[in-house]
Write an enzyme that holds these catalytic residues in place. Sequence first.
Site, short mmCIF file in Angstrom:
data_model
loop_
_atom_site.label_atom_id
_atom_site.label_comp_id
_atom_site.label_asym_id
_atom_site.label_seq_id
_atom_site.Cartn_x
_atom_site.Cartn_y
_atom_site.Cartn_z
CD GLU A 1 -1.22 2.21 2.25
OE1 GLU A 1 -0.03 2.22 2.58
OE2 GLU A 1 -1.96 3.19 2.39
CB CYS B 1 -4.03 -4.95 4.85
SG CYS B 1 -3.92 -3.40 5.75
CB THR C 1 -3.03 0.95 15.00
OG1 THR C 1 -3.54 1.98 14.14
CG2 THR C 1 -3.90 0.87 16.23
CB SER D 1 -11.75 0.32 9.79
OG SER D 1 -11.10 0.37 11.05
CG HIS E 1 -5.14 -7.73 8.59
ND1 HIS E 1 -3.87 -7.37 8.26
CD2 HIS E 1 -5.81 -6.56 8.80
CE1 HIS E 1 -3.77 -6.05 8.25
NE2 HIS E 1 -4.94 -5.53 8.57
CE LYS F 1 -12.03 -4.66 19.39
NZ LYS F 1 -12.99 -4.19 20.34
CG ASN G 1 -1.43 -2.59 10.41
OD1 ASN G 1 -1.14 -3.63 9.78
ND2 ASN G 1 -2.55 -1.94 10.20
CB SER H 1 -9.40 -0.97 4.32
OG SER H 1 -9.24 -1.26 5.69
#
Length: 380
Positions: free
Chosen positions: A63, A95, A138, A188, A223, A232, A268, A301
Amino acid sequence: MTDLARARGVPAGKYVEGLGVSRMAVADAHEDAVALAANASRRLFATAGVEASSIGLCVAGTETGVDHSKPIAAYLHRLLGLPQRCRVYETKHACFGGTAALLGAIDWIAAGSNRGRSALIVCTDIARYALNSPGEPTQGAGAVALLVTENPRLLAFEPGISGSYARDVDDFWRPLYPKVAVVDGHRSVQCYLDALAGAYDAYCEAATLAGYDARTLARRCYHVPYGKMAKKAHRHLKQREGLSEAEADASYEVEVASSLVLPSQVGNVYTGSLYLALASLLDAEAEAIEGERVGLFSYGSGCCAEYFAGRVEKGAGEWVRRLALAQPLAERRTYSIEEYEAIRAADDAVDQAPVHTLNGHSPAGMIAFVGVDNQRRVYE
Ligand code: CAA
């Protein structure tokens, strides 16, 4: 991250426990996405004993491209001494770009187009958000180089057994000129979870058709924009399968936790984040899980996602020891907050800096970006 939290007036617990990140990699002026990719690939060639002449496909997923036209893989072609009979290009989808490249390489081999040659897939990125924004803790920077061959030593993929999901959403993007991303952070997170559910359902159907039950996956890598997101994600999948929150979190400890050790030290790395998680898992547990399947979830994304799996090969534990996957992290140095902010303040000027005028730290023996000559980027 504790230093950064103090500088931002935020409780350190929010970054360390709340987001699950203890350190964040920062790339200096010499370490653009090309240099990161070249150094990761050179390390792979050296530790795995790969001859550059064996590579027939080289794709960089990123990216953080350095040019609207010339791909990172073209720079890698010279810096790595790849053969002339080699296909080189770049893939972009936030990503997901590295996974798109990897899935292409798997199909290239499955179709027999490789004719005995291997593919080099490099995921390389510098994750930047505005200073003082919720995204700042992040961030991260790094590259993961993957060798894809007919006879894998670590993980054998299963061509065709995977699940895709796509949707046009504005959760995270980067307009053409700024180096920092624009992000609708909480949205997101929801987009990631929706994509996970969609891709996983598609994968489960493909696995059932192939004769196995996706619930038998021994480990799962996600990811990792930050460690808590992977937690989560796992909880979301397990609760959809009927587990309670406590049961889902117990399964997280077994199936996911070891994949988050290296990401928590880096932050990240966008395209490379899933593969850094896989490296973390293999570094910790390869020997114990030889013969077992590992589930992999890639999210980009915008959005596109894929759920797929690989089986850990016999002998992977021994091979992982030889690769010393965590070693690069021991070679870093600590920046003060002032040094980090100075690197960021210079970000926009770096791409116009004449050759050899860049400030920064360029360790001996590493490939470095050294500035621009007549609009050409120069690497030494
Ligand atoms: N001690 C312990 N925990 C604390 C705490 C403290 N003192 N203070 C807060 N926390 C916890 C919160 O409870 C929360 O935990 P839960 O998520 O479990 O509820 C966590 O810390 C984060 O707190 P907030 O939600 O209040 O944080 P925020 O609003 O400042 O920002 C974020 C969080 C939205 C993720 C932001 O960091 C961001 O925008 N990041 C960039 C976007 C991103 O990474 N998105 C991920 C999905 S998209 C994707 O994956 C693609 C990609 O790579 C970008």
